[in-house]
Structures are given as C-alpha cells and as structure tokens.
Design an enzyme around this catalytic site. Structure first.
Site, PDB file in Angstrom:
ATOM      1  CB  VAL A  46       5.116  -2.875   7.895  1.00 33.76           C
ATOM      2  CG1 VAL A  46       4.839  -1.568   7.087  1.00 33.76           C
ATOM      3  CG2 VAL A  46       3.773  -3.502   8.137  1.00 33.76           C
ATOM      4  CB  CYS A  47      10.329  -1.914   9.417  1.00 37.13           C
ATOM      5  SG  CYS A  47       9.407  -1.304  10.819  1.00 37.13           S
ATOM      6  N   PRO A  48      10.812  -3.502   6.355  1.00 38.24           N
ATOM      7  CG  PRO A  48      10.768  -5.643   6.503  1.00 38.24           C
ATOM      8  CD  PRO A  48      10.614  -4.642   7.143  1.00 38.24           C
ATOM      9  CG  LEU A  51      13.557   0.626   6.171  1.00 44.09           C
ATOM     10  CD1 LEU A  51      14.238  -0.089   7.355  1.00 44.09           C
ATOM     11  CD2 LEU A  51      13.875   2.172   6.166  1.00 44.09           C
TER      12      LEU A  51
END
Length: 187
Positions: A46-48, A51
């Site tokens: 999920v992080c990318p 970001l």
C-alpha cells in the site's frame, strides 16, 4: 497519542531527497507549513501507492508553502534503493526521512509497540510547529492525497482568517462559517 495542538518535538535524522542524502531536523521544519507522512516500511504494498499519490500533489503543496516529509523506520539508504528501483517511488521529490532509531515515530506516537514499524499517520504542522490536522489509519487502508490537500487548504485558510471555520466538504473559494450564538441550532 499525539493530538491536535501538540508541538513538534526535537529530532535530527538523515533523509534522501532528489538524489542526495541530507540532514533534517525540527529546526528545518519550523517557520513553514509541513506534512509528516508516516508509513510502515519501504518495499511494501500500500505504501508506494500512497507515496506516489502524494508525489502527484507535491508541486501544488510547494506552491502553498508546504514541505512534505515522508517517514518510515527504514534508513535513508533503504529509501534511496527503493527510489532507484521503483517507478512509483522514483516520482518522489519530497524528503524521505530515515527513522531507524524510532525518534520521530515515538515523537508523534505512531510507533507500533514491539514491531519497530510506524502506523499510517499523517500530521499537518503549522509554521509555529503545532499539529493542526492528523489522521491515523490501519495497515490496509491507504490515504487520499487529494483529501489531504483539501485539509491543508482549510487549515491554512482558518489560520489566515481567525474567527472563521470551514464546514464539511469545504473547498477553496466556498463559503465558510463564523461561529456565533445566531448559528446555534440552525445548521
């Protein structure tokens, strides 16, 4: 837990930004609007997406005088490796702070006890170093940069217009409210 009205606590760390390693401290943040955008870890799922979404609005935030500091408990070296190997992360031009000592995550009370990872936490800091907006989500729920942009605009608006407030779904240019006894029970 950190809360609205808390003041930015001291920190110094290494960051990756635009091909360079740089030192960043709380002193670099004060005097301008800032977003601290915590995420669990580099090289995840999920992080990318979050970001990259944030990278898309970064030029607009800069126009508004807002600096972005993404933070995970990874090192600045890991941030560079991720930036160099991921097309999504390669779009990032804002600061990617390393927090391997957990100082910043502990300062904002987003460090997961016993795990060494930060929760998904977003904090909007005003030029006086005071938290004006915050959001914490669970591991699987990604954040929306467009909504964050709206919240920053609202926070900046009310800072510049004491005595006014922004109602739900307020967008820049729309009417605000001036709380008074006349409005009680009529909205």
């Amino acid at each position: 837990m950190a809360k609205i009205g808390d003041t930015l606590k001291p920190f110094t760390t290494q960051a990756y930004k635009e091909g360079k390693f740089v030192e960043v401290s709380d002193g670099d943040v004060k005097g301008k609007w800032a977003i601290f955008f915590f995420y669990p870890a580099d090289f995840t799922f999920v992080c990318p997406t979050e970001l990259e979404d944030l990278a898309g609005i970064y030029p607009k935030l800069q126009e508004m005088g807002v600096e972005v500091y993404s933070v995970s408990t990874d090192t600045h070296f890991s941030h560079k490796a991720w930036h160099d190997s991921s097309p999504a992360i390669g779009k990032i031009n804002y600061y990617m702070l390393g927090d391997q000592n957990h100082t910043i995550a502990e300062n904002f009370d987003v460090l997961r006890e016993g795990q060494g990872l930060a929760d998904r936490g977003t904090f909007v800091i005003d030029p006086d170093g005071v938290i004006q907006v915050m959001e914490i989500t669970c591991e699987g729920v990604g954040r929306n940069a467009t909504e964050l942009l709206r919240k920053v605009k609202a926070a900046q608006y009310i800072a510049a217009h004491p005595g006014e407030v922004c109602p739900a779904k307020w967008e820049e240019g729309e009417e605000t409210l001036a709380p008074s006894l006349d409005l009680v029970g009529k909205i």
